[in-house]
Design a protein around this motif. Sequence first.
Motif, PDB file in Angstrom:
ATOM      1  N   ALA A 265       5.368   3.675   3.106  1.00 52.26           N
ATOM      2  CA  ALA A 265       5.825   3.412   1.738  1.00 52.26           C
ATOM      3  C   ALA A 265       5.516   1.977   1.333  1.00 52.26           C
ATOM      4  O   ALA A 265       5.114   1.713   0.192  1.00 52.26           O
ATOM      5  N   ALA A 266       5.671   1.029   2.259  1.00 50.64           N
ATOM      6  CA  ALA A 266       5.377  -0.370   1.958  1.00 50.64           C
ATOM      7  C   ALA A 266       3.889  -0.580   1.713  1.00 50.64           C
ATOM      8  O   ALA A 266       3.508  -1.344   0.812  1.00 50.64           O
ATOM      9  N   LEU A 267       3.033   0.078   2.480  1.00 55.67           N
ATOM     10  CA  LEU A 267       1.583  -0.071   2.282  1.00 55.67           C
ATOM     11  C   LEU A 267       1.145   0.464   0.921  1.00 55.67           C
ATOM     12  O   LEU A 267       0.314  -0.157   0.239  1.00 55.67           O
ATOM     13  N   VAL A 268       1.698   1.593   0.529  1.00 55.35           N
ATOM     14  CA  VAL A 268       1.369   2.142  -0.789  1.00 55.35           C
ATOM     15  C   VAL A 268       1.861   1.198  -1.885  1.00 55.35           C
ATOM     16  O   VAL A 268       1.149   0.934  -2.868  1.00 55.35           O
ATOM     17  N   ALA A 269       3.066   0.647  -1.701  1.00 55.54           N
ATOM     18  CA  ALA A 269       3.619  -0.272  -2.698  1.00 55.54           C
ATOM     19  C   ALA A 269       2.804  -1.559  -2.778  1.00 55.54           C
ATOM     20  O   ALA A 269       2.592  -2.095  -3.875  1.00 55.54           O
ATOM     21  N   VAL A 270       2.333  -2.070  -1.646  1.00 60.00           N
ATOM     22  CA  VAL A 270       1.490  -3.270  -1.650  1.00 60.00           C
ATOM     23  C   VAL A 270       0.186  -2.997  -2.388  1.00 60.00           C
ATOM     24  O   VAL A 270      -0.289  -3.831  -3.170  1.00 60.00           O
ATOM     25  N   ALA A 271      -0.384  -1.818  -2.180  1.00 56.42           N
ATOM     26  CA  ALA A 271      -1.629  -1.473  -2.874  1.00 56.42           C
ATOM     27  C   ALA A 271      -1.401  -1.419  -4.387  1.00 56.42           C
ATOM     28  O   ALA A 271      -2.201  -1.973  -5.159  1.00 56.42           O
ATOM     29  N   VAL A 272      -0.325  -0.784  -4.815  1.00 56.37           N
ATOM     30  CA  VAL A 272      -0.038  -0.705  -6.250  1.00 56.37           C
ATOM     31  C   VAL A 272       0.238  -2.096  -6.821  1.00 56.37           C
ATOM     32  O   VAL A 272      -0.237  -2.446  -7.903  1.00 56.37           O
TER      33      VAL A 272
ATOM     34  N   ALA B  52      -0.890  -4.972  -5.653  1.00 58.23           N
ATOM     35  CA  ALA B  52      -2.140  -5.734  -5.688  1.00 58.23           C
ATOM     36  C   ALA B  52      -3.030  -5.297  -6.843  1.00 58.23           C
ATOM     37  O   ALA B  52      -3.638  -6.130  -7.524  1.00 58.23           O
ATOM     38  N   ILE B  53      -3.108  -4.004  -7.064  1.00 63.14           N
ATOM     39  CA  ILE B  53      -3.924  -3.503  -8.184  1.00 63.14           C
ATOM     40  C   ILE B  53      -3.354  -3.993  -9.508  1.00 63.14           C
ATOM     41  O   ILE B  53      -4.103  -4.412 -10.411  1.00 63.14           O
TER      42      ILE B  53
ATOM     43  N   LEU C 134       5.297  -7.665  -9.116  1.00 61.94           N
ATOM     44  CA  LEU C 134       6.479  -7.498  -8.269  1.00 61.94           C
ATOM     45  C   LEU C 134       7.339  -6.323  -8.731  1.00 61.94           C
ATOM     46  O   LEU C 134       7.907  -5.599  -7.909  1.00 61.94           O
ATOM     47  N   ILE C 135       7.429  -6.143 -10.027  1.00 62.10           N
ATOM     48  CA  ILE C 135       8.195  -5.012 -10.560  1.00 62.10           C
ATOM     49  C   ILE C 135       7.549  -3.696 -10.138  1.00 62.10           C
ATOM     50  O   ILE C 135       8.225  -2.771  -9.676  1.00 62.10           O
ATOM     51  N   PHE C 136       6.235  -3.607 -10.270  1.00 66.74           N
ATOM     52  CA  PHE C 136       5.533  -2.394  -9.868  1.00 66.74           C
ATOM     53  C   PHE C 136       5.634  -2.179  -8.361  1.00 66.74           C
ATOM     54  O   PHE C 136       5.770  -1.045  -7.896  1.00 66.74           O
ATOM     55  N   PHE C 137       5.551  -3.262  -7.583  1.00 64.40           N
ATOM     56  CA  PHE C 137       5.695  -3.162  -6.131  1.00 64.40           C
ATOM     57  C   PHE C 137       7.064  -2.592  -5.777  1.00 64.40           C
ATOM     58  O   PHE C 137       7.167  -1.648  -4.984  1.00 64.40           O
ATOM     59  N   GLY C 138       8.125  -3.161  -6.334  1.00 64.38           N
ATOM     60  CA  GLY C 138       9.478  -2.703  -6.018  1.00 64.38           C
ATOM     61  C   GLY C 138       9.729  -1.271  -6.443  1.00 64.38           C
ATOM     62  O   GLY C 138      10.305  -0.477  -5.691  1.00 64.38           O
ATOM     63  N   ALA C 139       9.292  -0.942  -7.654  1.00 66.27           N
ATOM     64  CA  ALA C 139       9.503   0.422  -8.150  1.00 66.27           C
ATOM     65  C   ALA C 139       8.733   1.435  -7.302  1.00 66.27           C
ATOM     66  O   ALA C 139       9.260   2.502  -6.948  1.00 66.27           O
ATOM     67  N   THR C 140       7.505   1.095  -6.957  1.00 66.07           N
ATOM     68  CA  THR C 140       6.692   2.003  -6.147  1.00 66.07           C
ATOM     69  C   THR C 140       7.300   2.174  -4.762  1.00 66.07           C
ATOM     70  O   THR C 140       7.326   3.279  -4.217  1.00 66.07           O
TER      71      THR C 140
END
Length: 82
Positions: free
Chosen positions: A19-26, A28-29, A41-47
Amino acid sequence: MTEPRRRERLRPLELVTFAALVAVAVGAITLMATRDPILSLIFFGATFVIDLVVIAMLMLAVTPNKQMDGEIRPDAENHPHQ
C-alpha cells in the motif's frame, strides 16, 4: 497451539508495504504533474488509506483453508464412506 510461521507473521507488513509503494507512486506522479508538494502529500495520504482499506477488505473475502468445490480431502482417499 503452534507458533505462526515467519511468512504468516510478516504478511501484514507485506500488505502495508505494498500500500505504501502504491501511495508513493501516486504521490510522485502528482508531484511531477503539479509541482505542488502539499497536493502531492494529500494524494499520498489518501491513496495510502484507500489502499489499506481495499487490501483489508480483499483479505477478509479470502478464506485460506476452505476446501474448493470438487476437491478431495487427503483423508477421504483412505476412508471414502466417512
